[in-house]
Write a protein that holds these residues in place. Structure first.
Motif, PDB file in Angstrom:
ATOM      1  N   GLU A 144       0.809  -1.219   0.000  1.00  0.00           N
ATOM      2  CA  GLU A 144       0.000   0.000   0.000  1.00  0.00           C
ATOM      3  C   GLU A 144       0.845   1.274   0.000  1.00  0.00           C
ATOM      4  O   GLU A 144       0.320   2.363  -0.181  1.00  0.00           O
ATOM      5  CB  GLU A 144      -0.944  -0.005   1.201  1.00  0.00           C
ATOM      6  CG  GLU A 144      -2.026  -1.066   1.092  1.00  0.00           C
ATOM      7  CD  GLU A 144      -2.873  -1.187   2.348  1.00  0.00           C
ATOM      8  OE1 GLU A 144      -2.669  -0.401   3.298  1.00  0.00           O
ATOM      9  OE2 GLU A 144      -3.727  -2.077   2.378  1.00  0.00           O
ATOM     10  N   LEU A 145       2.150   1.143   0.188  1.00  0.00           N
ATOM     11  CA  LEU A 145       3.035   2.310   0.176  1.00  0.00           C
ATOM     12  C   LEU A 145       3.235   2.805  -1.253  1.00  0.00           C
ATOM     13  O   LEU A 145       3.135   2.025  -2.198  1.00  0.00           O
ATOM     14  CB  LEU A 145       4.405   1.943   0.758  1.00  0.00           C
ATOM     15  CG  LEU A 145       4.492   1.631   2.246  1.00  0.00           C
ATOM     16  CD1 LEU A 145       5.890   1.120   2.594  1.00  0.00           C
ATOM     17  CD2 LEU A 145       4.159   2.853   3.080  1.00  0.00           C
ATOM     18  N   ALA A 179       8.107   2.025  -0.797  1.00  0.00           N
ATOM     19  CA  ALA A 179       8.215   0.566  -0.743  1.00  0.00           C
ATOM     20  C   ALA A 179       9.608   0.120  -1.184  1.00  0.00           C
ATOM     21  O   ALA A 179      10.204  -0.779  -0.576  1.00  0.00           O
ATOM     22  CB  ALA A 179       7.147  -0.074  -1.625  1.00  0.00           C
ATOM     23  N   THR A 180      10.137   0.761  -2.225  1.00  0.00           N
ATOM     24  CA  THR A 180      11.480   0.425  -2.703  1.00  0.00           C
ATOM     25  C   THR A 180      12.517   0.754  -1.635  1.00  0.00           C
ATOM     26  O   THR A 180      13.426  -0.044  -1.383  1.00  0.00           O
ATOM     27  CB  THR A 180      11.798   1.187  -4.010  1.00  0.00           C
ATOM     28  OG1 THR A 180      10.787   0.876  -4.975  1.00  0.00           O
ATOM     29  CG2 THR A 180      13.147   0.807  -4.558  1.00  0.00           C
ATOM     30  N   LEU A 181      12.398   1.893  -1.003  1.00  0.00           N
ATOM     31  CA  LEU A 181      13.329   2.278   0.060  1.00  0.00           C
ATOM     32  C   LEU A 181      13.251   1.300   1.237  1.00  0.00           C
ATOM     33  O   LEU A 181      14.288   0.879   1.783  1.00  0.00           O
ATOM     34  CB  LEU A 181      13.022   3.700   0.529  1.00  0.00           C
ATOM     35  CG  LEU A 181      13.992   4.317   1.514  1.00  0.00           C
ATOM     36  CD1 LEU A 181      15.389   4.415   0.907  1.00  0.00           C
ATOM     37  CD2 LEU A 181      13.508   5.720   1.912  1.00  0.00           C
ATOM     38  N   PHE A 182      12.049   0.906   1.607  1.00  0.00           N
ATOM     39  CA  PHE A 182      11.865  -0.061   2.695  1.00  0.00           C
ATOM     40  C   PHE A 182      12.515  -1.398   2.347  1.00  0.00           C
ATOM     41  O   PHE A 182      13.233  -1.986   3.155  1.00  0.00           O
ATOM     42  CB  PHE A 182      10.362  -0.251   2.975  1.00  0.00           C
ATOM     43  CG  PHE A 182      10.067  -1.279   4.022  1.00  0.00           C
ATOM     44  CD1 PHE A 182      10.184  -0.969   5.368  1.00  0.00           C
ATOM     45  CD2 PHE A 182       9.683  -2.566   3.670  1.00  0.00           C
ATOM     46  CE1 PHE A 182       9.919  -1.919   6.349  1.00  0.00           C
ATOM     47  CE2 PHE A 182       9.420  -3.524   4.635  1.00  0.00           C
ATOM     48  CZ  PHE A 182       9.539  -3.198   5.984  1.00  0.00           C
ATOM     49  N   ALA A 195      15.258  -4.640  -4.453  1.00  0.00           N
ATOM     50  CA  ALA A 195      14.266  -3.785  -3.802  1.00  0.00           C
ATOM     51  C   ALA A 195      13.199  -3.337  -4.793  1.00  0.00           C
ATOM     52  O   ALA A 195      11.999  -3.364  -4.485  1.00  0.00           O
ATOM     53  CB  ALA A 195      14.953  -2.567  -3.183  1.00  0.00           C
ATOM     54  N   PHE A 196      13.618  -2.938  -5.990  1.00  0.00           N
ATOM     55  CA  PHE A 196      12.659  -2.464  -6.981  1.00  0.00           C
ATOM     56  C   PHE A 196      11.738  -3.593  -7.442  1.00  0.00           C
ATOM     57  O   PHE A 196      10.523  -3.405  -7.535  1.00  0.00           O
ATOM     58  CB  PHE A 196      13.378  -1.838  -8.178  1.00  0.00           C
ATOM     59  CG  PHE A 196      12.427  -1.217  -9.158  1.00  0.00           C
ATOM     60  CD1 PHE A 196      11.794  -0.026  -8.869  1.00  0.00           C
ATOM     61  CD2 PHE A 196      12.148  -1.837 -10.360  1.00  0.00           C
ATOM     62  CE1 PHE A 196      10.901   0.550  -9.761  1.00  0.00           C
ATOM     63  CE2 PHE A 196      11.261  -1.273 -11.259  1.00  0.00           C
ATOM     64  CZ  PHE A 196      10.636  -0.077 -10.954  1.00  0.00           C
TER      65      PHE A 196
END
Length: 156
Positions: A10-11, A16-19, A110-111
């Motif tokens: 939901e980010l 979301a990529t940074l997380f 991450a991506f």
């Protein structure tokens, strides 16, 4: 675990990529340092000194020759990435060299997971046969590409 997947999905994509980047960075660095500490512990023993003088030289040469492409590419696999990160630590790569080699892998991992990997995983868990077939095809393509790349490096 499902609540974490829902929360991340939901980010916004950049968050979301940074997380995911932070998560893979911490996990891979921890695995690398476990290998590095294991290397340091083994080298101090008499058995380790004998092994480093003989067998590890071949492993060091292989990682020197193929390590730069293998480390970031390992993040496109499941299971192999931990072995590669641990191996880089055991073979005593310098932290900065390892981290620079791993950064592209962190970013891609991450991506991929932020963009659709979590949704794909969630759908597979819920039983979507179409996404399962898509996942199998994507994995097959990555394995084929990996085999071609490894074959190319072996011939050079």
């Amino acid at each position: 675990m499902n609540s974490i997947i829902n929360w991340v999905s939901e980010l916004p994509l950049w968050q979301a990529t940074l997380f995911m980047f932070a998560g893979v960075f911490c996990r891979a660095q921890t695995t690398f340092w476990i290998g590095k500490f294991a290397h340091r512990g083994i080298i101090k023993t008499n058995w380790g000194k004998k092994k480093v003088d003989s067998e590890d030289k071949m492993g060091m040469l292989i990682l020197k020759k193929y390590g730069w492409p293998i480390i970031p590419l390992s993040f496109l696999t499941v299971g192999l990435q931990s072995v590669v990160q641990l191996g880089a630590g055991v073979l005593d790569w310098k932290w900065l060299k390892y981290t620079l080699a791993a950064l592209p892998g962190y970013l891609v991992w991450a991506f991929v997971y932020a963009f659709g990997g979590l949704s794909l995983f969630n759908s597979i868990v819920k039983g979507s046969i179409g996404l399962l077939i898509t996942a199998v095809i994507v994995i097959f393509v990555f394995l084929l590409i990996g085999k071609i790349i490894v074959k190319k490096f072996k011939t050079n």
